[in-house]
Design a protein around this motif. Sequence first.
Motif, PDB file in Angstrom:
ATOM      1  N   ASP A   1      42.203  28.284  30.634  1.00  0.00           N
ATOM      2  CA  ASP A   1      41.790  29.423  29.826  1.00  0.00           C
ATOM      3  C   ASP A   1      42.211  30.744  30.461  1.00  0.00           C
ATOM      4  O   ASP A   1      42.518  30.824  31.647  1.00  0.00           O
ATOM      5  N   GLU A   2      42.179  31.799  29.661  1.00  0.00           N
ATOM      6  CA  GLU A   2      42.610  33.116  30.133  1.00  0.00           C
ATOM      7  C   GLU A   2      41.467  33.783  30.883  1.00  0.00           C
ATOM      8  O   GLU A   2      40.401  34.015  30.300  1.00  0.00           O
ATOM      9  N   VAL A   3      41.693  34.102  32.158  1.00  0.00           N
ATOM     10  CA  VAL A   3      40.627  34.624  33.007  1.00  0.00           C
ATOM     11  C   VAL A   3      40.669  36.147  33.116  1.00  0.00           C
ATOM     12  O   VAL A   3      39.649  36.829  33.043  1.00  0.00           O
ATOM     13  N   ARG A   4      41.861  36.710  33.324  1.00  0.00           N
ATOM     14  CA  ARG A   4      42.020  38.163  33.530  1.00  0.00           C
ATOM     15  C   ARG A   4      41.048  38.638  34.616  1.00  0.00           C
ATOM     16  O   ARG A   4      40.176  39.468  34.388  1.00  0.00           O
ATOM     17  N   SER A   5      41.211  38.096  35.803  1.00  0.00           N
ATOM     18  CA  SER A   5      40.241  38.331  36.877  1.00  0.00           C
ATOM     19  C   SER A   5      40.195  39.780  37.343  1.00  0.00           C
ATOM     20  O   SER A   5      39.244  40.185  38.019  1.00  0.00           O
ATOM     21  N   TYR A   6      41.194  40.573  36.985  1.00  0.00           N
ATOM     22  CA  TYR A   6      41.221  41.983  37.394  1.00  0.00           C
ATOM     23  C   TYR A   6      40.291  42.851  36.547  1.00  0.00           C
ATOM     24  O   TYR A   6      40.131  44.040  36.817  1.00  0.00           O
ATOM     25  N   LYS A   7      39.667  42.285  35.531  1.00  0.00           N
ATOM     26  CA  LYS A   7      38.749  43.056  34.703  1.00  0.00           C
ATOM     27  C   LYS A   7      37.401  43.191  35.407  1.00  0.00           C
ATOM     28  O   LYS A   7      36.731  42.198  35.676  1.00  0.00           O
TER      29      LYS A   7
ATOM     30  N   SER B   1      30.470  34.474  54.038  1.00  0.00           N
ATOM     31  CA  SER B   1      30.146  34.468  52.619  1.00  0.00           C
ATOM     32  C   SER B   1      31.457  34.341  51.856  1.00  0.00           C
ATOM     33  O   SER B   1      32.539  34.490  52.431  1.00  0.00           O
ATOM     34  N   TYR B   2      31.378  34.022  50.582  1.00  0.00           N
ATOM     35  CA  TYR B   2      32.601  34.035  49.770  1.00  0.00           C
ATOM     36  C   TYR B   2      32.294  34.580  48.392  1.00  0.00           C
ATOM     37  O   TYR B   2      31.167  34.493  47.901  1.00  0.00           O
ATOM     38  N   MET B   3      33.321  35.176  47.784  1.00  0.00           N
ATOM     39  CA  MET B   3      33.139  35.929  46.547  1.00  0.00           C
ATOM     40  C   MET B   3      34.283  35.656  45.577  1.00  0.00           C
ATOM     41  O   MET B   3      35.376  35.276  45.985  1.00  0.00           O
ATOM     42  N   SER B   4      34.005  35.903  44.310  1.00  0.00           N
ATOM     43  CA  SER B   4      35.074  35.840  43.313  1.00  0.00           C
ATOM     44  C   SER B   4      36.016  37.021  43.529  1.00  0.00           C
ATOM     45  O   SER B   4      35.656  38.023  44.140  1.00  0.00           O
ATOM     46  N   GLN B   5      37.238  36.888  43.012  1.00  0.00           N
ATOM     47  CA  GLN B   5      38.269  37.888  43.294  1.00  0.00           C
ATOM     48  C   GLN B   5      38.928  38.403  42.017  1.00  0.00           C
ATOM     49  O   GLN B   5      38.969  37.705  41.004  1.00  0.00           O
ATOM     50  N   GLY B   6      39.471  39.627  42.119  1.00  0.00           N
ATOM     51  CA  GLY B   6      40.198  40.215  41.006  1.00  0.00           C
ATOM     52  C   GLY B   6      41.300  41.129  41.492  1.00  0.00           C
ATOM     53  O   GLY B   6      41.227  42.348  41.345  1.00  0.00           O
ATOM     54  N   PRO B   7      42.359  40.560  42.100  1.00  0.00           N
ATOM     55  CA  PRO B   7      43.408  41.414  42.676  1.00  0.00           C
ATOM     56  C   PRO B   7      44.215  42.162  41.614  1.00  0.00           C
ATOM     57  O   PRO B   7      44.476  41.623  40.526  1.00  0.00           O
ATOM     58  N   LEU B   8      44.623  43.373  41.960  1.00  0.00           N
ATOM     59  CA  LEU B   8      45.515  44.154  41.104  1.00  0.00           C
ATOM     60  C   LEU B   8      46.950  43.644  41.278  1.00  0.00           C
ATOM     61  O   LEU B   8      47.245  42.910  42.229  1.00  0.00           O
ATOM     62  N   PRO B   9      47.873  44.032  40.385  1.00  0.00           N
ATOM     63  CA  PRO B   9      49.200  43.400  40.361  1.00  0.00           C
ATOM     64  C   PRO B   9      49.972  43.443  41.686  1.00  0.00           C
ATOM     65  O   PRO B   9      50.508  42.412  42.119  1.00  0.00           O
TER      66      PRO B   9
ATOM     67  N   HIS C   1      25.538  43.770  37.352  1.00  0.00           N
ATOM     68  CA  HIS C   1      26.629  43.875  36.379  1.00  0.00           C
ATOM     69  C   HIS C   1      26.864  42.509  35.728  1.00  0.00           C
ATOM     70  O   HIS C   1      26.690  41.464  36.375  1.00  0.00           O
ATOM     71  N   PRO C   2      27.295  42.501  34.484  1.00  0.00           N
ATOM     72  CA  PRO C   2      27.631  41.207  33.859  1.00  0.00           C
ATOM     73  C   PRO C   2      28.804  40.557  34.579  1.00  0.00           C
ATOM     74  O   PRO C   2      29.707  41.253  35.064  1.00  0.00           O
ATOM     75  N   MET C   3      28.788  39.256  34.646  1.00  0.00           N
ATOM     76  CA  MET C   3      29.854  38.557  35.369  1.00  0.00           C
ATOM     77  C   MET C   3      31.095  38.426  34.483  1.00  0.00           C
ATOM     78  O   MET C   3      30.987  38.234  33.269  1.00  0.00           O
ATOM     79  N   ASN C   4      32.260  38.509  35.111  1.00  0.00           N
ATOM     80  CA  ASN C   4      33.503  38.268  34.384  1.00  0.00           C
ATOM     81  C   ASN C   4      33.875  36.784  34.518  1.00  0.00           C
ATOM     82  O   ASN C   4      33.160  35.988  35.139  1.00  0.00           O
ATOM     83  N   ALA C   5      35.008  36.425  33.956  1.00  0.00           N
ATOM     84  CA  ALA C   5      35.394  35.008  33.948  1.00  0.00           C
ATOM     85  C   ALA C   5      35.626  34.477  35.357  1.00  0.00           C
ATOM     86  O   ALA C   5      35.299  33.331  35.658  1.00  0.00           O
ATOM     87  N   ALA C   6      36.185  35.316  36.233  1.00  0.00           N
ATOM     88  CA  ALA C   6      36.428  34.875  37.610  1.00  0.00           C
ATOM     89  C   ALA C   6      35.108  34.552  38.309  1.00  0.00           C
ATOM     90  O   ALA C   6      35.003  33.569  39.062  1.00  0.00           O
ATOM     91  N   ALA C   7      34.096  35.364  38.069  1.00  0.00           N
ATOM     92  CA  ALA C   7      32.780  35.115  38.668  1.00  0.00           C
ATOM     93  C   ALA C   7      32.162  33.834  38.111  1.00  0.00           C
ATOM     94  O   ALA C   7      31.496  33.082  38.830  1.00  0.00           O
ATOM     95  N   ASN C   8      32.389  33.592  36.829  1.00  0.00           N
ATOM     96  CA  ASN C   8      31.854  32.364  36.237  1.00  0.00           C
ATOM     97  C   ASN C   8      32.441  31.113  36.905  1.00  0.00           C
ATOM     98  O   ASN C   8      31.763  30.089  37.021  1.00  0.00           O
ATOM     99  N   TYR C   9      33.694  31.216  37.341  1.00  0.00           N
ATOM    100  CA  TYR C   9      34.288  30.058  38.029  1.00  0.00           C
ATOM    101  C   TYR C   9      33.646  29.844  39.395  1.00  0.00           C
ATOM    102  O   TYR C   9      33.496  28.703  39.842  1.00  0.00           O
ATOM    103  N   LEU C  10      33.276  30.927  40.082  1.00  0.00           N
ATOM    104  CA  LEU C  10      32.539  30.738  41.343  1.00  0.00           C
ATOM    105  C   LEU C  10      31.218  30.026  41.068  1.00  0.00           C
ATOM    106  O   LEU C  10      30.843  29.071  41.768  1.00  0.00           O
ATOM    107  N   ALA C  11      30.517  30.482  40.041  1.00  0.00           N
ATOM    108  CA  ALA C  11      29.215  29.881  39.717  1.00  0.00           C
ATOM    109  C   ALA C  11      29.361  28.407  39.359  1.00  0.00           C
ATOM    110  O   ALA C  11      28.574  27.557  39.805  1.00  0.00           O
ATOM    111  N   LYS C  12      30.377  28.097  38.582  1.00  0.00           N
ATOM    112  CA  LYS C  12      30.590  26.704  38.155  1.00  0.00           C
ATOM    113  C   LYS C  12      30.862  25.799  39.354  1.00  0.00           C
ATOM    114  O   LYS C  12      30.302  24.703  39.463  1.00  0.00           O
ATOM    115  N   GLY C  13      31.695  26.270  40.273  1.00  0.00           N
ATOM    116  CA  GLY C  13      31.996  25.471  41.455  1.00  0.00           C
ATOM    117  C   GLY C  13      30.794  25.321  42.371  1.00  0.00           C
ATOM    118  O   GLY C  13      30.543  24.229  42.907  1.00  0.00           O
ATOM    119  N   ALA C  14      30.045  26.405  42.571  1.00  0.00           N
ATOM    120  CA  ALA C  14      28.864  26.342  43.429  1.00  0.00           C
ATOM    121  C   ALA C  14      27.821  25.382  42.862  1.00  0.00           C
ATOM    122  O   ALA C  14      27.213  24.583  43.591  1.00  0.00           O
TER     123      ALA C  14
END
Length: 542
Positions: free
Chosen positions: A339-345, A370-378, A183-196
């Motif tokens: 920037d606007e992440v909207r990690s729940y998308k 292991s660790y993963m990017s997150q997208g919690p609901l409200p 699946h294409p990565m969302n903004a939250a996943a991109n932050y995991l990649a950037k940090g790693a």
Amino acid sequence: MPSEPEQQLRAGGGRAPDVFTPGGWVPMREYGEAEEVDFAIVGTGAGGGTLACRLAEAGFSVVAFDAGAYWRPLEDFASDETEQQKLYWTDRRIVDGSHPLKMGSNNSGKSVGGSTVHFAMVSLRFRPEHFKARSKLGYGVDWPVDWREMWRYYDEVEDALKIAGPVSYPWGPKRGRYPYRAHPMNAAANYLAKGADALGIDWTETPLATLSAPRGKAHPCVYRGFCVTGCSTNAKQSVLVTWLPRALKAGAEIRDLAMVGRIETKNGRATGVHYLRAGAWRFQKAKNVIVAGYAIETPRLLLMSANSEFPDGLANSSGLLGRNLMVQLNQAAWGQVADEVRSYKGPPSLAISEHWNYEDRGKDYFGGWSYMSQGPLPITWAKSLAGGRGLWGQALIDEMARNNHSVGLKMVGEVLPYEHNRVTLSDETDQYGLPVPRITFSLGENEQAMIAHATDFMDRSLEAAGAAERWKEMDDTCHLGGTARMGDDPATSVVDPDCRSWDIPNLWVCDGSVFPTVGGVNPSLTIQALACRLADRVKALC
């Protein structure tokens, strides 16, 4: 108030819900209660549902029982966290110990299809050495199976679920391509990649059991983000929409809203199950019984089935039934970005690093994570802020308003098996008149050391990715394991390498309760792989 599917049987009269067609039905074979079926399976989740399919396809007569409702995802599931709590096992349970477990959304499900109906879809293989943790790494106990054998069954399950994953996986032995593209990565996943990248470790797209391309009547994921409260489009490849339709087609019967309360034995063999359905206790004869209720309900049922032949419960000659309960650590690090992440998308985890599952240097503890990017609901996010950060009132409201700029990383970490962590029966009874399980759990020094290392590392990763106002969520767990350990020695395990009771030759267990160790990855893929393996062993043995 319970919904209609939670009160009225849907499977019966020669038909079961067609989960792919609104209002539709599919034929279902039914067996008489006096008819001795080949297999009575208790539970239809990752273990029981998979096994029901594979055994029915092998020509065995199968009746599978589930205490939960038979949902129609296209009609019954809402984009509403509160409404979807109907998928969780929230019956009365007593929790104690130094670190009492939170039971429900993150570790159990009450539904045909089990907790896979609301799982996060992360589908990972164990590190090969984790199957031999004692002999290879010096902690825990060894599994009585070899990773090479499991690798073959991982292949089968990944194809059955059409796992969407990266072209090449950075860790472990070489494996084939995943069936569907990542699946294409969302903004939250991109932050995991950037940090790693900044910290110099590998990362990749998370292998997920949700479709990235059409499959039959199921559409690909539309990234609405309500995965962990039940997928209303059938993109999620739960047991409900994968193994169970195959099981029905092959001739299995599924009984919804059927709470099994006792396994009957005679002359040292299981003869069937007593179950409550439609207000009456009933009995189904069976040549073999398979328990697949997961790490709490499996030992509970076996303990509740104690009789004059087996006064300490079934499959409990070792005294280990209910012991060695494990969870997985689920601590997190969070921060704010400009920037606007909207990690729940999208699915909650679209990027992962297994670096610390495969790297043992630099640790002052045993085990992997292991660790993963997150997208919690409200609502989930509000609970994290209130419980994990101590925010309340206006401070909580203000922080919720900044939700679109929050990013987080969350671990799945290995907890070691300890005999004092266990499931027993209390003196209280539940709505079925059955003893309420008591769940006793405490973390050890090893787990505290892992938490400290993991949360510090994830915090550094967020810092390297540019996140500010960082904080750590230190109190959370997920996924269960143990309580009916598989092993080579009847003195130190509950079931043998084929998941068959050492004490009762026609009684089997097939779920996460047989795990000797839990590793640092989500367990659903391994449970399904074990179920496929057990089906092949049953075909050879029966």
